[in-house]
Design a protein around this motif. Structure first.
Motif: not given
Length: 704
Positions: A11-36
């Motif tokens: 779960f520790l190794f599964w948690l890391m990419p999940f957190i990375a996804g959350v952090v990327l959304n917080l910084h790049l959400a306005e880039a319109g990448l959600s569809t991709y």
């Protein structure tokens, strides 16, 4: 983690990419990448399913890495999408997108009162229009101006309020706390300032009944503490330490605990729940002799932990700790060997699935990092020294616990709080036993207050509790006033913050495995960090700053060269506005020698001269044009670089320009809207450079 097999902590190794996804959304959400991202999630998910169905047919075992890669992509996309779905602002029914005269809102946090102001967060349920109520969503931060005759607002109240709100302000001044970002991470983007007479109570008790009951119970406990403990300072600390009620806590006490590295004691969190857990484990030890006893022990432990969480008002920090310990208890009751890091990751995963924005909460980050340090780093530090003496060994074990927690949280603390407690080891060792005793005595005292016949016992326990707290305070205040008790004004960039963690990780790996390349890597990271800090220090030493602050009703201008600075302001250093808007800028510029100059004062230094309203700073000149100059006609025109129009003088720009040859006009935020509009119009017609501070960031000049 360092010596754990990957299979023990999946779960520790599964948690890391999940957190990375959350952090990327917080910084790049306005880039319109959600569809991709959605498309990538779908492709990766389908591919993962197909590969598992056709495992033998496609001989997938030859590409063992493929399944892991797809799983990481799925988890990363899941983190992004969870954060995106959690964001309420883009919703079509968000109240900010609906035109309304009134809003029907529900109070969803415990209102906090400071002076005449009552602040709380409300969930918007309906937008009220003429002859129509339209369903709405979104959270609104409301501040009520109340008086002694006003009805207090309570959790769960349903209110009718005017639809008069505005977006939360950006930070106007350099290094100022980003309150807008802080609230956005709680899905709050707008705030409203209202008089109590503008608010109508529609219904009460509309909130979660468990939370409402827990808040009522906590208030009852706080009242009991105030009744039995006569010393107001001790009562405030007891309420904070035992129940998480911080309304009565003074800034002096907070400073003492912060500077000694023991602020965690005043935060009802994992440490308090852990103490309760240890006491319960000792009391329920006889039950763990057989399987049924272990199950009963687990059930009782879970009930007591969550009862304490309810007693503290179900604060987020306690709930986090309760979730973590609940999973530890369940894993122990199962009788299967479970790695604590895996349990830690499962609890974090569960909380982030519920609310991905928790990853931005400083308390969440610090608590999970501290526990991670205790589990993963403490054993490695403890092994570095061996003591044959039993008591020396126990002392070193306590020291290694404190060092591990402080080491793993230091970069984060330096990044957010800009200080480091030098004597943290001494203060933590001095406070750990009193804190445990205080929690145990305090819990016993609170339980005794629930039974009226135990009043004599309550008085005795309150007396013991009060004197224990006062004794602990004296020890911490003594440490606080020791020479070099804390290193303050630590301002590191995000890159330097990450470099600190790379240094810690590389150093810990070296301690664990003693490989030469790990030491070389550690030293390389240290060298990079030193170069970054040195480059920044050289730049600050050779750079001069002039900052015209936006401090609303007051005025402030900073003149800084190297480590020296003069602040011309009508604020005092003790004023809240000064500490919030000006002090962070001084700290971030490493200004050690600071002179506060009132606008009416004259002052002369080697780099700064102020005579009446004329200021000369190195090769720059500034005029403070305030009401004292509004009717003065000069015998000859004065050449100035900047004119600071402040405190609403009744002068037209044409009159000003007859007396001053101005290159640049700066209009303070404390001027009236009408005056600002007039000055702006005149400056535009005369093609004069102008900066208006009202509702805008401060004006900063940088020169070499």
């Amino acid at each position: 983690m360092l010596r754990a097999h990957k299979g023990e902590i999946p779960f520790l190794f599964w948690l890391m990419p999940f957190i990375a996804g959350v952090v990327l959304n917080l910084h790049l959400a306005e880039a319109g990448l959600s569809t991709y991202i959605s498309f990538l999630f779908l492709i990766a998910g389908v591919s993962f399913i197909v590969l598992n169905i056709c495992y033998n047919k496609f001989n997938v075992q030859r590409y063992s890495w493929l399944g892991g890669a797809l799983m990481h992509i799925i988890l990363l996309c899941s983190g992004w999408l969870c954060a995106q779905l959690n964001n309420e602002l883009p919703n079509a029914d968000h109240f900010s997108k609906l035109k309304a005269d009134y809003l029907i809102v529900k109070v969803i946090t415990e209102p906090t009162q400071k002076g005449i102001y009552t602040r709380f967060t409300a969930q918007v349920n309906y937008a009220v229009k003429p002859k129509l109520n339209e369903g709405a969503s979104g959270k609104l931060l409301i501040t009520l101006v109340t008086d002694s005759n006003s009805h207090a607002v309570s959790y769960g109240d349903l209110l009718l309020v005017p639809a008069t709100y505005k977006p939360v302000d950006i930070p106007f001044n350099p290094a100022e706390f980003n309150y807008k970002k802080y609230l956005a991470h709680q899905n709050i983007y707008h705030q409203s300032f209202l008089n109590r007479q503008e608010v109508r109570l529609m219904r009460s008790n509309e909130g979660n009944p468990i939370i409402a009951w827990s808040l009522t119970l906590r208030q009852r406990m706080v009242d009991a503490i105030k009744l039995y403990i006569t010393n107001t300072e001790a009562a405030a600390i007891a309420s904070t330490l035992l129940l998480g009620y911080k309304a009565d806590l003074s800034s002096d006490i907070l400073q003492a605990y912060s500077k000694t590295g023991t602020i965690h004691v005043l935060s009802v969190s994992g440490a308090h729940v852990a103490i309760l857990f240890v006491v319960m484990a000792w009391m329920l030890k006889p039950l763990r002799r057989n399987r049924n006893g272990r199950i009963l022990n687990a059930v009782l432990s879970l009930l007591l932990i969550w009862a304490y969480a309810i007693l503290t008002g179900l604060s987020p920090a306690v709930c986090r700790a309760a979730v973590m310990l609940s999973m530890v208890i369940i894993s122990k009751a199962s009788g299967r060997p479970v790695h604590y890091l895996n349990v830690l990751a499962v609890s974090a995963f569960a909380l982030l699935l519920y609310n991905p924005l928790l990853i931005t909460d400083v308390g969440f980050q610090l608590s999970y990092l501290a526990v991670f340090g205790l589990i993963a780093l403490q054993p490695i530090l403890y092994e570095q020294f061996e003591f044959k003496n039993k008591w020396a060994d126990k002392l070193w074990k306590l020291c290694s616990l404190s060092i591990a927690a402080q080491l793993i949280t230091f970069p984060l603390s330096a990044y957010y709080f800009h200080q480091f407690p030098v004597y943290f080891l001494v203060s933590n060792l001095l406070i750990i036993v009193p804190a445990e005793v205080i929690v145990i005595v305090g819990m016993t005292f609170l339980l005794s207050t629930l039974v009226t016949t135990l009043a004599p016992l309550s008085k005795l326990l309150a007396y013991v509790l009060e004197h224990l707290i006062l004794l602990m305070n004296k020890a911490l205040v003594f440490i606080e006033h020791l020479p070099y008790a804390s290193i303050s004004k630590i301002w590191i960039s995000t890159t330097e913050h990450l470099l600190l963690y790379l240094i810690i990780i590389a150093a810990v790996y070296f301690l664990a495995y003693k490989k030469a390349w790990q030491l070389h890597l550690t030293l390389a990271f240290v060298l990079v960090l030193c170069c970054s800090l040195s480059w920044k220090a050289i730049g600050q030493q050779s750079t001069n700053h002039t900052v015209f602050f936006n401090v609303r009703k007051n005025s402030a201008v900073l003149f800084q060269t190297g480590h020296r600075a003069v602040v011309v302001t009508d604020l005092l250093p003790a004023d809240k506005n000064y500490k919030y808007s000006i002090q962070p800028c001084l700290d971030s510029l490493s200004a050690d020698s600071v002179i506060i100059c009132n606008p009416q004062q004259n002052l002369q230094t080697s780099y700064f001269k102020k005579q009446l309203n004329l200021i000369r700073f190195l090769d720059k000149s500034v005029v403070l044009f305030n009401p004292s100059l509004q009717n003065i006609v000069l015998p000859q025109k004065i050449q100035v670089d900047y004119l600071f129009f402040t405190h609403n003088p009744h002068s037209k720009l044409a009159f000003i320009l007859k007396n001053y040859a101005v290159k640049h006009l700066v209009v303070d935020a404390n001027n009236s809207n009408q005056r600002i509009n007039n000055i702006d119009y005149e400056a535009d017609s005369l093609h004069l450079k102008i900066n208006i501070l009202k509702r805008n960031k401060s004006f900063i000049l940088v020169s070499k």
